[in-house]
Design a protein around this motif. Sequence first.
Motif, short mmCIF file in Angstrom:
data_model
loop_
_atom_site.label_atom_id
_atom_site.label_comp_id
_atom_site.label_asym_id
_atom_site.label_seq_id
_atom_site.Cartn_x
_atom_site.Cartn_y
_atom_site.Cartn_z
N LYS A 1 -9.53 5.11 -1.52
CA LYS A 1 -9.71 6.98 -1.28
C LYS A 1 -10.73 7.11 0.37
O LYS A 1 -11.22 5.87 0.06
CB LYS A 1 -10.89 7.25 -2.90
CG LYS A 1 -10.08 6.87 -3.46
CD LYS A 1 -11.11 8.63 -4.79
CE LYS A 1 -9.99 8.55 -6.03
NZ LYS A 1 -8.36 10.02 -6.36
N PHE B 1 0.48 -0.93 0.44
CA PHE B 1 0.23 0.23 0.58
C PHE B 1 1.20 1.74 -0.20
O PHE B 1 1.75 1.04 0.68
CB PHE B 1 -1.50 -0.24 1.41
CG PHE B 1 -1.79 1.25 1.55
CD1 PHE B 1 -2.90 0.93 0.38
CD2 PHE B 1 -1.35 2.32 1.74
CE1 PHE B 1 -3.43 2.40 0.42
CE2 PHE B 1 -2.27 3.37 1.79
CZ PHE B 1 -3.16 3.95 0.81
N ASP C 1 -5.49 8.42 1.52
CA ASP C 1 -6.02 7.69 -0.31
C ASP C 1 -4.82 7.31 -0.85
O ASP C 1 -3.23 7.52 0.04
CB ASP C 1 -6.25 9.02 -1.01
CG ASP C 1 -7.48 9.90 -0.90
OD1 ASP C 1 -8.14 8.96 0.19
OD2 ASP C 1 -7.39 11.04 -1.00
N GLY C 2 -4.52 6.34 -1.09
CA GLY C 2 -3.72 5.32 -2.24
C GLY C 2 -3.84 4.66 -3.04
O GLY C 2 -5.00 3.88 -2.99
N GLU C 3 -2.76 3.68 -3.05
CA GLU C 3 -3.24 2.09 -3.93
C GLU C 3 -2.50 0.85 -3.30
O GLU C 3 -1.59 0.76 -2.80
CB GLU C 3 -2.74 2.36 -5.07
CG GLU C 3 -2.59 3.14 -5.76
CD GLU C 3 -1.58 3.77 -7.30
OE1 GLU C 3 -0.72 2.94 -7.41
OE2 GLU C 3 -2.10 4.00 -8.14
N GLY D 1 0.07 5.72 0.24
CA GLY D 1 -0.66 6.70 -0.17
C GLY D 1 -0.25 7.73 0.46
O GLY D 1 0.94 7.69 1.04
N THR E 1 -3.92 -3.61 -8.70
CA THR E 1 -4.05 -2.38 -8.17
C THR E 1 -5.47 -1.80 -8.24
O THR E 1 -5.89 -1.40 -9.30
CB THR E 1 -2.94 -1.99 -8.81
OG1 THR E 1 -1.53 -1.79 -8.47
CG2 THR E 1 -2.68 0.14 -7.67
N LYS E 2 -5.62 -1.46 -6.62
CA LYS E 2 -7.32 -0.88 -6.79
C LYS E 2 -6.34 1.23 -6.04
O LYS E 2 -6.06 0.66 -5.00
CB LYS E 2 -7.17 -1.61 -5.82
CG LYS E 2 -9.00 -1.16 -6.01
CD LYS E 2 -10.05 -1.89 -4.98
CE LYS E 2 -11.23 -1.18 -4.55
NZ LYS E 2 -11.94 -1.83 -3.81
N LYS E 3 -6.65 2.01 -6.29
CA LYS E 3 -7.23 3.07 -5.40
C LYS E 3 -8.04 2.71 -4.49
O LYS E 3 -9.32 2.11 -4.14
CB LYS E 3 -7.59 3.99 -6.65
CG LYS E 3 -6.91 4.20 -7.83
CD LYS E 3 -6.71 5.63 -8.26
CE LYS E 3 -5.61 6.21 -9.54
NZ LYS E 3 -4.79 6.13 -8.98
N THR F 1 -13.39 -3.73 0.73
CA THR F 1 -12.37 -4.37 -0.56
C THR F 1 -12.92 -5.98 -1.60
O THR F 1 -13.51 -6.70 -0.75
CB THR F 1 -10.71 -4.56 -1.17
OG1 THR F 1 -10.77 -4.68 -2.86
CG2 THR F 1 -10.73 -6.05 -0.05
N THR G 1 -1.85 -2.91 -3.93
CA THR G 1 -1.64 -3.74 -5.10
C THR G 1 -0.70 -5.53 -3.95
O THR G 1 -0.43 -5.19 -2.77
CB THR G 1 0.13 -3.40 -5.52
OG1 THR G 1 -0.15 -2.35 -5.97
CG2 THR G 1 0.39 -4.53 -6.18
#
Length: 180
Positions: free
Chosen positions: A127, A93, A114-116, A95, A123-125, A148, A118
């Motif tokens: 928020k 992660f 907020d971040g990404e 962010g 990879t998923k954003k 998720t 993996t």
Amino acid sequence: MKYLLFCLAFVSLQMYSQDKYLTKTGTVNFEASVPAFEEVKASNNSVTAILNTENGNFAALALVKGFRFKNALMEEHFNENYAESDSYPKATFKGSINDFDADNIEKSKTYTIDGELTFHGKTKKLKQVPVNLFYENGHIKMAGEFETIASDFDIKIPKIVSNKIAETIKVDFQFVLSKK
């Protein structure tokens, strides 16, 4: 020569002002249980995480094979069939904590990050994930949770077990970060 010493002193001060807090013993848990079936839950207690208090940037890394289940067979299936941890050994992660203010973490405060994320090569954003932060005894304590979906990471759940494993995965994390 004086100019060189001044430059070295300036660079040293800049590096010193970058306050980073780190842990190698963070915890990430996930659960994809369905009522009336065996619990699908795992924990990883050796997650590395770092927080830069100058700008609120945050990163975490978990070795996928570090997730432990109550049932060894479930752990084996997770690593071989779902996470494919030999091919995708890390989850990360990266962010930034929104409106982060290092001067205000003496009291418990909820921020968002907020971040990404993996995992499994995808990879998923993320928020506005709520994160509780506070400073205690020289450590920054950080905790939060989010949900998720397995399909966001191309994890396919076979029909035969699809009613026993939730598509929505609940993830929670706790970090006690010490000054680096």
